[in-house]
Design an enzyme around this catalytic site. Sequence first.
Site, PDB file in Angstrom:
ATOM      1  N   THR A 113       0.858  -1.180   0.000  1.00 40.81           N
ATOM      2  CA  THR A 113       0.000   0.000   0.000  1.00 40.81           C
ATOM      3  C   THR A 113       0.890   1.224   0.000  1.00 40.81           C
ATOM      4  O   THR A 113       1.966   1.220   0.601  1.00 40.81           O
ATOM      5  CB  THR A 113      -0.871   0.055   1.259  1.00 40.81           C
ATOM      6  OG1 THR A 113       0.003   0.164   2.386  1.00 40.81           O
ATOM      7  CG2 THR A 113      -1.706  -1.195   1.396  1.00 40.81           C
ATOM      8  N   TRP A 161     -22.111  10.580  14.208  1.00 39.68           N
ATOM      9  CA  TRP A 161     -21.057  10.968  13.290  1.00 39.68           C
ATOM     10  C   TRP A 161     -21.576  11.980  12.283  1.00 39.68           C
ATOM     11  O   TRP A 161     -22.703  11.863  11.779  1.00 39.68           O
ATOM     12  CB  TRP A 161     -20.515   9.738  12.546  1.00 39.68           C
ATOM     13  CG  TRP A 161     -19.681   8.858  13.426  1.00 39.68           C
ATOM     14  CD1 TRP A 161     -19.388   9.056  14.747  1.00 39.68           C
ATOM     15  CD2 TRP A 161     -19.037   7.637  13.050  1.00 39.68           C
ATOM     16  NE1 TRP A 161     -18.593   8.041  15.220  1.00 39.68           N
ATOM     17  CE2 TRP A 161     -18.368   7.157  14.202  1.00 39.68           C
ATOM     18  CE3 TRP A 161     -18.953   6.906  11.874  1.00 39.68           C
ATOM     19  CZ2 TRP A 161     -17.620   5.970  14.190  1.00 39.68           C
ATOM     20  CZ3 TRP A 161     -18.217   5.735  11.858  1.00 39.68           C
ATOM     21  CH2 TRP A 161     -17.555   5.272  13.014  1.00 39.68           C
ATOM     22  N   GLU A 179      -5.658  -4.017  -0.117  1.00 35.05           N
ATOM     23  CA  GLU A 179      -5.886  -5.061   0.888  1.00 35.05           C
ATOM     24  C   GLU A 179      -7.045  -5.990   0.504  1.00 35.05           C
ATOM     25  O   GLU A 179      -7.272  -7.001   1.154  1.00 35.05           O
ATOM     26  CB  GLU A 179      -6.216  -4.425   2.256  1.00 35.05           C
ATOM     27  CG  GLU A 179      -5.044  -3.750   2.951  1.00 35.05           C
ATOM     28  CD  GLU A 179      -4.869  -2.278   2.567  1.00 35.05           C
ATOM     29  OE1 GLU A 179      -5.320  -1.889   1.458  1.00 35.05           O
ATOM     30  OE2 GLU A 179      -4.282  -1.531   3.376  1.00 35.05           O
ATOM     31  N   LYS A 234     -17.007  13.204  15.338  1.00 31.15           N
ATOM     32  CA  LYS A 234     -17.757  12.418  16.301  1.00 31.15           C
ATOM     33  C   LYS A 234     -18.374  13.369  17.310  1.00 31.15           C
ATOM     34  O   LYS A 234     -17.688  13.878  18.193  1.00 31.15           O
ATOM     35  CB  LYS A 234     -16.831  11.409  16.970  1.00 31.15           C
ATOM     36  CG  LYS A 234     -16.417  10.303  15.987  1.00 31.15           C
ATOM     37  CD  LYS A 234     -14.987   9.855  16.122  1.00 31.15           C
ATOM     38  CE  LYS A 234     -14.607   8.928  14.960  1.00 31.15           C
ATOM     39  NZ  LYS A 234     -13.164   8.632  14.891  1.00 31.15           N
TER      40      LYS A 234
END
Lengths: 552, 552
Positions: free
Chosen positions: B185, B444, B330, B439
């Site tokens: 990555t 959220w 991934e 948050k």
Amino acid sequence: MLSTMQDGPLSLATLLRYASTAKAAGEVATWTGDDVRRLSYSDLGRQAGRLANALSSLGVGLTDRVATFMWNNNEHLVAYNAIPAMGSVLHALNIRLFPEQLVYVANHAEDKVILLDGSLVPLLAPLLPQLEAVEHVVVVNGDPASLEAPAGVEVHGYDELLGAQSEDYDYPVVDERQAAAMCYTSGTTGEPKGVVYSHRSTFLHSMHVCTGDGMSLSARDDVLTIVPMFHANAWGLPYAALMCGASLLMPDRFLQPEPILAMMAAEKPSFAAAVPTIWTGVLGQLATHPQDITHLRQVIVGGSAVPPAMMRAFDDEHGVTVVHAWGMTEMSPLGSVAHPPPGATGDEKWAYRISQGQFPVQVEARLVDDDGAIVPHDGESLGEVEVRGPWITASYYAPDGVAVDEAKFHDGWLRTGDVGRITPDGYLTLVDRSKDVIKSGGEWISSVDMENAVMAHPDVTEAAVIGVPDPNWDERPLVAVVLADGASAGAEDLRSSLEAHFAKWQLPEHWAFVKEVPKTSVGKFDKKVLRKQYADGELEVVELGAPKPRTA
Amino acid sequence: MLSTMQDGPLSLATLLRYASTAKAAGEVATWTGDDVRRLSYSDLGRQAGRLANALSSLGVGLTDRVATFMWNNNEHLVAYNAIPAMGSVLHALNIRLFPEQLVYVANHAEDKVILLDGSLVPLLAPLLPQLEAVEHVVVVNGDPASLEAPAGVEVHGYDELLGAQSEDYDYPVVDERQAAAMCYTSGTTGEPKGVVYSHRSTFLHSMHVCTGDGMSLSARDDVLTIVPMFHANAWGLPYAALMCGASLLMPDRFLQPEPILAMMAAEKPSFAAAVPTIWTGVLGQLATHPQDITHLRQVIVGGSAVPPAMMRAFDDEHGVTVVHAWGMTEMSPLGSVAHPPPGATGDEKWAYRISQGQFPVQVEARLVDDDGAIVPHDGESLGEVEVRGPWITASYYAPDGVAVDEAKFHDGWLRTGDVGRITPDGYLTLVDRSKDVIKSGGEWISSVDMENAVMAHPDVTEAAVIGVPDPNWDERPLVAVVLADGASAGAEDLRSSLEAHFAKWQLPEHWAFVKEVPKTSVGKFDKKVLRKQYADGELEVVELGAPKPRTA
């Protein structure tokens, strides 16, 4: 060096959870004779939860076998999914087996519960006392009172049993190599033999059905599934449909051309699957009762070779593409599918279409001769087809650990018992069953090719070809011929008519003119009987000159 | 109860053998600037055999890492297949990594051999002395004499090295969980992290790409693969194309709109894949140089969110369907693909198309809140997306056995770091990176949603939203705004303009009017810098009234 990838199992419980949420809008619909009963995949998920809870309440646990004795319908699809998802093993009983075979397979598999369609109670009831492991019978779509319970067996009604259950079931995580379902071959010789599919094999097979090399199944499809769910997993369509969200149209017990065309008119499926005899009947019905069936983007036909004339009739008269597929219960069942390569046209395309098709990457195939040597894939050389891959069986089910019919396996490959040729690009053409191929002078002669060539003669009604012993050639072909009424062709005439199609050394010298070819109960030539008649001197044989023995 | 199924591995050697025979007519073609170089898949099989023999002759064995530093072209595709098939591990180096990252990943992976494109010699040559494990460099499509070998490294020419080799190679049978390839990555924080794909994960991912829930790839396709083979496996297209026989069109180093349109005009691909910026450029070029691109049945776009206007432009002006996909290195990389469900039309269809798409059965997704609790898939609730499945990584590569960045994993699930919502039918919409989400009072607030809403105001040029500490709410949004020249909107005006889009408690009370929003080297908002400016008191903040604390 191991990968860093996750190691969770390929799982039919995951498939069920997925289909009933992501593909909730898909549905299965079952023909009732004049309409359909529908069940969305979200409702299927709920019913599967109820069935899993119901079976648990009857004591069904991990790896216990639960049998079905049912038509293709909504309830059978629920059972197909709930039973493997709960870690138990689905055993779809073939309702067309002979009674003694049914008793054998249910006892061999140790079926603990049977889900029994109400219309089939009369068929199974007389056998129930002989089914040693069965503790519960659940009558589906019928009256449980119609079945008298033998000693030690409890009878339940499906709706009553499921009605009280929660739709939530905590499906266990099982190893992907665990049994998910089993199917017995209806072999004509010996006892039926059990194949045990795994979660892995079924999951991979379902993915394949959703690819272009399989059946390109997608959420845009509505799949008329005539091939029975008790026969080779209905060619993998039920699980594949759930995976991609294709809808399913089920015929239940309505398998005649007229209702099949009625359900097609009502539901306009995009895809259909059945054996050739079904389609022959549908074509016949269409000839007298025209109906637009162009809603079918594709029809898959397998189970036996498709007559090219039938494929052409669907193409030319109805604008529907028939695709030929080949496989076996031992192969989950999909082996090869006859999609012609892109770009093929005309005769070349037809040659591909009437073959048994191309193998996908997951099914490796090879040809093996009598000595076990590998035969090249040159489109000409003949050999017995052997296959291997993640959805091919490695053995037959042996509860007692004693290997069953080891002769069917060869160094990790399944011997299919079929003889054919494979092109360099992997298209298979079958020419014979290996037990029927004639082994002559180290080469093989296809009995089926010779039968077709003899039957092409206008004077011939039927012809069966068997190999008979020969001191110089090991075997030579003998042709048993039924002449048409009033026809007078002799052996010489018939042999001459073969000269364009066979090498000189292949031309048969043994001819028997018979009144009829002996046949099995399902109407196939019974070559075992013919061979015995020849051995017992019961055939009157016309002998022509034998070819000179070939030098190696 | 184990199944009776065969237990052979899913294997990239099998895939290579299959593609070079059954799909021999498929081909890869590489753009040369004014024409293509073609390689049929049968010739690819032969070249792969030669490369495998050549690498063996250099001492490459099972699990040894062989790196590529190459463009998308014929030779890269040969390497993609030969290296895993011989049981070694392909490591496609990202040619766009910073030099120190390149050195890090090549050393971390212990790359033994590098296949290096001639045009990239100047880029890699200065770093070679630092690559500790490299013993051989093979210069592909270039002059090996252009590279001076550092001590301990041998330099070879690709053609010379392969020319002497046999095309036959006896590929080993390897466990399907063995490493096949690895990818690092290019994380903006910390060192790059390695993901190691297995034969199993790559094989399954390739099958998925061939299904309708993936990309419906088939032998009828010709796939313009612009997404680099060194970036997330070119979205799985190279292996999938070989599996189904789709042809591949490779751009090599010609990645500008003009050559891309030239290769499209010449080869008329049916399918194309690239990140949004490539397509923005192509659209711009088409505006001044019209060209028919309706040969494209589908364009897959991923890597970052696709502007809906771009999808509409392709639809309306060019008759080409753009499909949005989401994934990560991934994840092999395919997660969700935005195929709308059949039957969806109009605005509903567009809502599906601009989402991140639906997950396939193989990728399970869930949403998790700050406390690790599961959030429902109701299309509204927000959570961090966690995924699991057979082609999702379970960890990062740790040659020394020390776990890397365990915080990225949670009970066997990969934490994607993305915050979004999922509909009951499994369509994902991302709203933020988890580190940027605000948050506030246990709920959220998406910084991205709020930025888009503020930027919709005509007076605003740019807006970036961060969370700042608040004693009652934990965090509250702060909006940093760049006003258009001469514009005069105040904080109250801007907040009022948000009232239609946000709940009252979400409306931001902290506003900072800035000359410009700090940005990273690739032009993204650098919220880390903005947070530091706020913490250091460097931002001049207009304070409006805070909402009343919510009661639980």
